[in-house]
Scaffold this active site. Sequence first.
Site, PDB file in Angstrom:
ATOM      1  N   GLY A  99     -13.785   1.795  34.203  1.00  5.72           N
ATOM      2  CA  GLY A  99     -12.748   2.715  34.663  1.00  5.72           C
ATOM      3  C   GLY A  99     -11.343   2.224  34.385  1.00  5.72           C
ATOM      4  N   HIS A 119     -10.215   2.797  25.646  1.00  8.13           N
ATOM      5  CA  HIS A 119     -11.404   3.549  26.063  1.00  8.13           C
ATOM      6  C   HIS A 119     -11.417   4.925  25.388  1.00  8.13           C
ATOM      7  CE1 HIS A 119     -10.695   1.001  29.828  1.00  8.13           C
ATOM      8  NE2 HIS A 119     -11.906   0.631  29.458  1.00  8.13           N
ATOM      9  N   GLN A 140     -20.706  -9.128  37.228  1.00  7.67           N
ATOM     10  CA  GLN A 140     -20.032  -9.825  36.134  1.00  7.67           C
ATOM     11  C   GLN A 140     -18.712 -10.464  36.545  1.00  7.67           C
ATOM     12  OE1 GLN A 140     -19.710  -6.017  33.782  1.00  7.67           O
ATOM     13  NE2 GLN A 140     -17.805  -6.954  33.076  1.00  7.67           N
ATOM     14  N   GLY A 158     -15.921  -1.929  22.381  1.00 11.28           N
ATOM     15  CA  GLY A 158     -14.695  -2.317  21.692  1.00 11.28           C
ATOM     16  C   GLY A 158     -14.782  -3.728  21.138  1.00 11.28           C
ATOM     17  N   GLU A 159     -14.188  -3.920  19.966  1.00  9.59           N
ATOM     18  CA  GLU A 159     -14.102  -5.265  19.393  1.00  9.59           C
ATOM     19  C   GLU A 159     -13.168  -6.150  20.208  1.00  9.59           C
ATOM     20  OE1 GLU A 159     -12.932  -4.829  15.323  1.00  9.59           O
ATOM     21  OE2 GLU A 159     -14.966  -4.329  14.677  1.00  9.59           O
ATOM     22  N   VAL A 186      -7.558  -1.292  20.134  1.00  9.73           N
ATOM     23  CA  VAL A 186      -6.364  -0.451  20.229  1.00  9.73           C
ATOM     24  C   VAL A 186      -5.266  -1.279  20.895  1.00  9.73           C
ATOM     25  CG1 VAL A 186      -5.405   1.669  21.226  1.00  9.73           C
ATOM     26  CG2 VAL A 186      -7.757   1.641  20.348  1.00  9.73           C
TER      27      VAL A 186
HETATM   28  P1  PAJ Z   1     -14.113  -2.274  30.261  1.00  9.94           P
HETATM   29  O1  PAJ Z   1     -13.258  -3.478  30.300  1.00  9.94           O
HETATM   30  O2  PAJ Z   1     -13.722  -1.077  31.074  1.00  9.94           O
HETATM   31  O3  PAJ Z   1     -14.226  -1.834  28.751  1.00  9.94           O
HETATM   32  C1  PAJ Z   1     -15.081  -0.778  28.371  1.00  9.94           C
HETATM   33  C2  PAJ Z   1     -15.151  -0.738  26.865  1.00  9.94           C
HETATM   34  O4  PAJ Z   1     -13.853  -0.469  26.337  1.00  9.94           O
HETATM   35  C3  PAJ Z   1     -15.607  -2.082  26.274  1.00  9.94           C
HETATM   36  O5  PAJ Z   1     -16.509  -1.848  25.207  1.00  9.94           O
HETATM   37  C4  PAJ Z   1     -14.305  -2.674  25.774  1.00  9.94           C
HETATM   38  O6  PAJ Z   1     -14.467  -3.574  24.704  1.00  9.94           O
HETATM   39  C5  PAJ Z   1     -13.565  -1.422  25.332  1.00  9.94           C
HETATM   40  N1  PAJ Z   1     -12.123  -1.673  25.254  1.00  9.94           N
HETATM   41  C6  PAJ Z   1     -11.320  -2.188  26.224  1.00  9.94           C
HETATM   42  N2  PAJ Z   1     -10.055  -2.331  25.770  1.00  9.94           N
HETATM   43  C7  PAJ Z   1     -10.075  -1.921  24.463  1.00  9.94           C
HETATM   44  C8  PAJ Z   1      -9.075  -1.844  23.435  1.00  9.94           C
HETATM   45  N3  PAJ Z   1      -7.823  -2.222  23.634  1.00  9.94           N
HETATM   46  N4  PAJ Z   1      -9.456  -1.362  22.228  1.00  9.94           N
HETATM   47  C9  PAJ Z   1     -10.737  -0.982  22.002  1.00  9.94           C
HETATM   48  N5  PAJ Z   1     -11.719  -1.030  22.932  1.00  9.94           N
HETATM   49  C10 PAJ Z   1     -11.390  -1.495  24.140  1.00  9.94           C
HETATM   50  O7  PAJ Z   1     -16.117  -4.091  29.013  1.00  9.94           O
HETATM   51  C11 PAJ Z   1     -16.387  -3.606  30.101  1.00  9.94           C
HETATM   52  O8  PAJ Z   1     -15.614  -2.642  30.699  1.00  9.94           O
HETATM   53  C12 PAJ Z   1     -17.617  -4.009  30.899  1.00  9.94           C
HETATM   54  O9  PAJ Z   1     -17.919  -5.354  30.643  1.00  9.94           O
HETATM   55  C13 PAJ Z   1     -18.865  -3.128  30.595  1.00  9.94           C
HETATM   56  C14 PAJ Z   1     -19.280  -3.202  29.128  1.00  9.94           C
HETATM   57  C15 PAJ Z   1     -18.583  -1.679  30.988  1.00  9.94           C
HETATM   58  C16 PAJ Z   1     -20.062  -3.635  31.444  1.00  9.94           C
HETATM   59  O10 PAJ Z   1     -19.749  -3.612  32.788  1.00  9.94           O
END
Ligand code: PAJ
Length: 286
Positions: free
Chosen positions: A27, A33, A57, A143-144, A172
């Site tokens: 969220g 996102h 986590q 996301g990478e 991003v």
């Molecule tokens: P969260 O930090 O909310 O990120 C959700 C997804 O968005 C992840 O795959 C993350 O790599 C991607 N994301 C975040 N910031 C980004 C950016 N600046 N550019 C591209 N993608 C971005 O990562 C998690 O949640 C949690 O660990 C989750 C996978 C949901 C497990 O609880």
Amino acid sequence: MELIESPTELRAALGGADSVGFVPTMGYLHGGHAHLIERARAENDRVVVSIFVNPLQFGVGEDLSRYPRDLDRDRQVAGTAGADLIFLPSVATMYPAGFATRVDVSGVSDTLEGASRSGHFTGVATVVLKLLNLVRPTRAYFGEKDWQQLAVVRRIVRDLDVPVEIVGCPTVREPSGLARSSRNSYLTPEQQDRASVLFRALRAAQGAYARGAGRSEAILGAAREALAGEPAVELDYLALVEGETLAPLTAVVTPHTARLLIAARLFGVRLIDNVPLVPDPSGGTA
Ligand code: PAJ
């Protein structure tokens, strides 16, 4: 924008879809996102976003209780980006009494984020596998920006034959270069600008590589020099690794698989970022 809390209702809502694209999140959605959701929209019949701040986590002393939340805005961002529904399970739904299983991915989980945040990737791996089993998507988007998390997820899917295609999406960034993150909201705009030094340091290392540096010391040295100009940086790690296994590299032998990763605390907030090492940095800053 439909909000669904129960797994049974989720299954019913997705019944009959030709393909399902899934974007798991915690969220407080931002442009990073939104990019994943737009990509899922372009490639699938139905698009599901999950919002679940996964207690498993977060370590002791991490920001679980103050993790930012804004469901109204999340509904808007997800809807505008093209999501069909938001899956919003409760902690009791995800981890009912008696829940005892953990997914442990050795090797790729052990270093860097895994070393700094004990148990973090076990929590991520457990929740991601559970969410994949609940949503049963055709494709899941990550996301990478969280490079090691993406590597862990790819490992689980390969090792356990999970029937899903994992799609990695470029990071991003803010105009300053700072990688977008829900945690940026803990920083003032001025602090965010200063935090972009992490990306500038990674770019400096990319530049050194493009100009002919091949050994890890020289490449990382260029990044350290850039970091030295910002006193707010408390460096956790800066590493040159093989992108799939996260094994440390002493020199770049095969470009395109090498990845530079950084984690640092600035103004009390822990931030991470990473870039590929490519011969021309202007073509590969994702
Ligand atoms: P969260 O930090 O909310 O990120 C959700 C997804 O968005 C992840 O795959 C993350 O790599 C991607 N994301 C975040 N910031 C980004 C950016 N600046 N550019 C591209 N993608 C971005 O990562 C998690 O949640 C949690 O660990 C989750 C996978 C949901 C497990 O609880």
